[in-house]
Design an enzyme around this catalytic site. Structure first.
Site, PDB file in Angstrom:
ATOM      1  N   HIS A 130       0.782  -0.993   0.112  1.00 40.35           N
ATOM      2  CA  HIS A 130       0.017  -0.079  -0.031  1.00 40.35           C
ATOM      3  C   HIS A 130       0.787   1.180  -0.105  1.00 40.35           C
ATOM      4  O   HIS A 130       0.673   2.314  -0.792  1.00 40.35           O
ATOM      5  CB  HIS A 130      -0.921   0.129   1.262  1.00 40.35           C
ATOM      6  CG  HIS A 130      -1.575   1.221   1.514  1.00 40.35           C
ATOM      7  ND1 HIS A 130      -2.831   1.514   0.786  1.00 40.35           N
ATOM      8  CD2 HIS A 130      -1.298   2.417   2.192  1.00 40.35           C
ATOM      9  CE1 HIS A 130      -3.379   2.751   1.356  1.00 40.35           C
ATOM     10  NE2 HIS A 130      -2.205   3.409   2.006  1.00 40.35           N
ATOM     11  N   GLU A 131       1.847   1.325   0.849  1.00 38.47           N
ATOM     12  CA  GLU A 131       2.821   2.481   0.925  1.00 38.47           C
ATOM     13  C   GLU A 131       3.556   2.642  -0.254  1.00 38.47           C
ATOM     14  O   GLU A 131       3.715   3.986  -0.899  1.00 38.47           O
ATOM     15  CB  GLU A 131       3.643   2.246   2.159  1.00 38.47           C
ATOM     16  CG  GLU A 131       2.922   2.293   3.397  1.00 38.47           C
ATOM     17  CD  GLU A 131       2.063   3.436   3.772  1.00 38.47           C
ATOM     18  OE1 GLU A 131       2.324   4.515   3.366  1.00 38.47           O
ATOM     19  OE2 GLU A 131       0.866   3.185   4.512  1.00 38.47           O
ATOM     20  N   HIS A 134       1.795   4.389  -3.126  1.00 36.02           N
ATOM     21  CA  HIS A 134       1.725   5.843  -3.038  1.00 36.02           C
ATOM     22  C   HIS A 134       2.670   6.384  -3.757  1.00 36.02           C
ATOM     23  O   HIS A 134       2.561   7.385  -4.434  1.00 36.02           O
ATOM     24  CB  HIS A 134       1.731   6.350  -1.434  1.00 36.02           C
ATOM     25  CG  HIS A 134       0.620   6.473  -0.736  1.00 36.02           C
ATOM     26  ND1 HIS A 134      -0.939   6.683  -1.305  1.00 36.02           N
ATOM     27  CD2 HIS A 134       0.096   5.774   0.468  1.00 36.02           C
ATOM     28  CE1 HIS A 134      -1.851   6.699  -0.698  1.00 36.02           C
ATOM     29  NE2 HIS A 134      -1.325   5.933   0.580  1.00 36.02           N
ATOM     30  N   GLU A 189      -5.836   6.859  -1.346  1.00 35.99           N
ATOM     31  CA  GLU A 189      -5.855   5.755  -0.483  1.00 35.99           C
ATOM     32  C   GLU A 189      -6.381   4.418  -1.000  1.00 35.99           C
ATOM     33  O   GLU A 189      -5.891   3.525  -1.099  1.00 35.99           O
ATOM     34  CB  GLU A 189      -6.563   6.162   0.941  1.00 35.99           C
ATOM     35  CG  GLU A 189      -5.965   7.113   1.794  1.00 35.99           C
ATOM     36  CD  GLU A 189      -4.542   6.551   2.461  1.00 35.99           C
ATOM     37  OE1 GLU A 189      -3.905   5.670   2.001  1.00 35.99           O
ATOM     38  OE2 GLU A 189      -3.831   7.511   2.946  1.00 35.99           O
TER      39      GLU A 189
END
Length: 257
Positions: A130-131, A134, A189
């Site tokens: 997920h990070e 970004h 997100e």
């Protein structure tokens, strides 16, 4: 382009004004330069600034050594993923009890001890995915540019305060602003969640690890996590809703019943 032009005039005007009788505060000049750079930085420059910011953070926080059990575990988990979507990744563990993780535009991923303590290996991969999402989606790049804009405002606003002015001009303050203060929209997100889901699926992991990681975060945010979860949760949508969304997608993909 019109806004960049006005910022350019601001910088030029402040510079040439120094030859007149009016005394120019250097913080105002630096503020104009910072604001201009926020609009003109290349991706490579943002990556360089991000790397410098991470180095500042690494110097401030306890890092697990090469033979530390946390480092050994993390290295085992990410052994197949030193490069993700063409981006070289460098991983480190902060031996801090907070439940947190972040990634920056240069490909640095930092995982906190508190997060590793409560997550399985695949759940950690899901959160790191997920990070990294970004970064791949350029959210982290845009956050760094936003940090530079705020730096410009601080420089102008701090022109009459020696102490605040020193902090606003320090690299440490810029690093903390970027790494701790970065906020992402709900759409960003969601897109990062989708990136992590696809990352897990593409590499043969259980996509439900992403859902279960959110469910653990949801339980902590319900009152059992104390202040350790505050920073991580403040910039993320409701974890329970995110978990339900991932489960629904997995059902549509035929990965779970």
């Amino acid at each position: 382009m019109k806004r960049i032009g006005s910022l350019f005039l601001l910088v030029v005007g402040l510079s040439t004004g120094a030859t007149a009788q009016i005394r120019i505060n250097p913080n105002l000049l630096q503020g104009g330069i910072d604001a201009l750079q926020a609009y003109t930085l290349s991706d490579a420059q943002v990556a360089t600034l991000s790397r410098q910011a991470v180095q500042q953070m690494d110097a401030k926080n306890p890092i697990a050594g090469p033979n530390d059990p946390y480092t050994l575990r993390l290295n085992r988990i990410v052994s197949r993923h030193r490069t993700v979507s063409g981006l070289p990744i460098n991983y480190k563990v902060y031996k801090i009890p907070d439940v947190n993780a972040f990634a920056t535009a240069d490909g640095s991923v930092r995982v906190f001890k508190g997060l590793m303590d409560i997550m399985s290996d695949e759940e950690l991969l899901a959160i790191m995915g997920h990070e990294i999402g970004h970064v791949i989606n350029r959210d982290s790049r845009d956050a760094m540019k936003s940090s530079l804009k705020r730096s410009a405002i601080r420089n102008v606003g701090a022109s009459s305060s020696g102490v605040i002015g020193q902090l606003s001009r320090s690299q440490l303050a810029s690093a903390a602003d970027y790494l701790v203060g970065a906020k992402f929209s709900r759409d960003q997100e969601t897109e990062a969640d989708d990136y992590s889901y696809d990352f897990l699926k593409r590499n043969g992991y259980n996509v439900m690890a992403l859902a279960s990681s959110f469910e653990k975060l949801a339980k902590l945010s319900g009152g059992n996590g104390g202040g350790k979860l505050t920073t991580f949760m403040s910039s993320h949508p409701d974890s329970k809703t995110r978990a339900e969304r991932i489960r629904a997608r997995a059902r549509r993909d035929g990965l779970v019943r």
